[in-house]
Motif scaffolding. Structure first.
Motif, short mmCIF file in Angstrom:
data_model
loop_
_atom_site.label_atom_id
_atom_site.label_comp_id
_atom_site.label_asym_id
_atom_site.label_seq_id
_atom_site.Cartn_x
_atom_site.Cartn_y
_atom_site.Cartn_z
N GLN A 94 -30.10 -28.39 24.92
CA GLN A 94 -30.90 -29.60 25.09
C GLN A 94 -30.08 -30.57 25.94
O GLN A 94 -28.90 -30.76 25.69
CB GLN A 94 -31.19 -30.23 23.70
N SER B 250 -34.54 -33.98 20.07
CA SER B 250 -33.83 -35.07 19.36
C SER B 250 -33.03 -35.98 20.29
O SER B 250 -32.28 -36.82 19.82
CB SER B 250 -32.89 -34.47 18.31
N HIS B 251 -33.20 -35.84 21.60
CA HIS B 251 -32.40 -36.64 22.54
C HIS B 251 -33.23 -37.66 23.32
O HIS B 251 -32.80 -38.07 24.40
CB HIS B 251 -31.68 -35.73 23.56
N ASP C 112 -26.46 -30.74 24.16
CA ASP C 112 -26.22 -29.75 23.11
C ASP C 112 -25.74 -28.46 23.77
O ASP C 112 -26.49 -27.84 24.54
CB ASP C 112 -27.52 -29.44 22.34
N HIS D 230 -24.30 -25.40 17.31
CA HIS D 230 -24.08 -25.97 18.65
C HIS D 230 -23.14 -27.17 18.55
O HIS D 230 -22.84 -27.65 17.46
CB HIS D 230 -25.41 -26.37 19.30
N HIS E 247 -23.02 -31.05 19.74
CA HIS E 247 -23.73 -32.20 20.32
C HIS E 247 -22.64 -33.11 20.87
O HIS E 247 -21.76 -33.55 20.14
CB HIS E 247 -24.54 -32.90 19.22
#
Ligand SMILES: [Zn+2]
Length: 267
Positions: A125, A132-133, A140, A227, A229
């Motif tokens: 991401q 979620s960003h 991510d 992952h 972040h």
């Protein structure tokens, strides 16, 4: 006699874990003749940006005072106010952010990728990602649990959370994510999230170099799969703001790393 009071809360504008960081400063007050003098202590390794509301009982008796508390200071005098006319207990409230908005990020700095040189990871991401960003310059990196995480830039470790072993697929798990925060010389902070329980290789107060292994990757907090972040933030007058950075990837300086592409870390 100095009255000690500790405030463990802050205003949060960006993401939930930012709330946790306003710890480690204390404001106290002392009557001196006709004055009320306020003092600050900052146990942290980076500055705090603090808004102080002087109070008598619950009433503010003087204007708000905004100031920066330098790192590692103890009972430093902040401001003296004339003693209030109202009768009551002298107190205060305060809000604080890590960092100092007067510091301007160095936008020409080239970050390294957060993994071993010449290895490759995929971006799950990217900036402004829909999962979620939204409105965040966060990345991510897909990573198997236990992969060494390397510092993207040198600095001082200001926060390590590594006590959690929980993870889940909803935002309710965000507070259970472990992370490391590193403060850079231009006033920015790098956040490395989702490290495993006891997965940090560094301690608060430690100076780290670019490329140094700082942790293992994990899957704690709000995640759907293992992952890292990664995000860089600066402090503003209103809180924290995520910022885009340059990276050395595939042997070149890149402005933007894209979702679903994989990138090789430079030597
Ligand atoms: Zn993320």
């Amino acid at each position: 006699m100095i009255q000690k009071a500790t405030y463990w809360w802050a205003w949060c504008w960006v993401v939930l874990p930012a709330c946790l960081h306003a710890q480690g400063f204390r404001i106290s007050s002392q009557m001196k003749g006709d004055s009320v003098v306020y003092y600050v202590s900052n146990d942290n390794y980076c500055p705090y940006y603090i808004e102080l509301h002087p109070r008598v009982d619950t009433v503010e008796f003087a204007p708000v005072h905004i100031f920066v508390a330098e790192p590692q200071t103890k009972d430093k005098r902040v401001i003296a106010y004339r003693k209030p006319a109202q009768v009551g207990k002298i107190s205060h409230s305060a809000s604080a952010y890590l960092g100092n908005p007067a510091q301007k990020p160095d936008s020409s700095y080239v970050y390294s990728l957060p993994y071993a040189p010449m290895t490759r990871h995929k971006i799950m991401q990217g900036y402004n990602g829909r999962f979620s960003h939204q409105n965040q310059h966060a990345l991510d990196f897909k990573m198997k649990e236990g992969t060494p995480i390397h510092a993207t830039r040198g600095g001082v470790v200001v926060k390590v959370k590594q006590d959690s072993d929980k993870h889940g697929r909803t935002s309710a798990f965000a507070e259970h994510g472990n992370y490391i925060i590193i403060y850079h010389e231009d006033g920015t902070f790098a956040y490395y999230y989702h490290i495993p329980q006891n997965g940090s290789k560094v301690n608060v107060g430690e100076q780290v170099k670019q490329g140094q292994i700082i942790a293992l990757s994990g899957n704690t907090g709000w995640t759907t799969s293992p992952h890292l972040h990664f995000v860089v933030k600066r402090t503003t007058e209103k809180g924290y703001k995520t910022i885009p950075t340059l990276f050395c990837a595939d042997g070149k300086t890149k402005k933007k790393l894209r979702a679903w592409q994989s990138y090789k870390a430079c030597k």
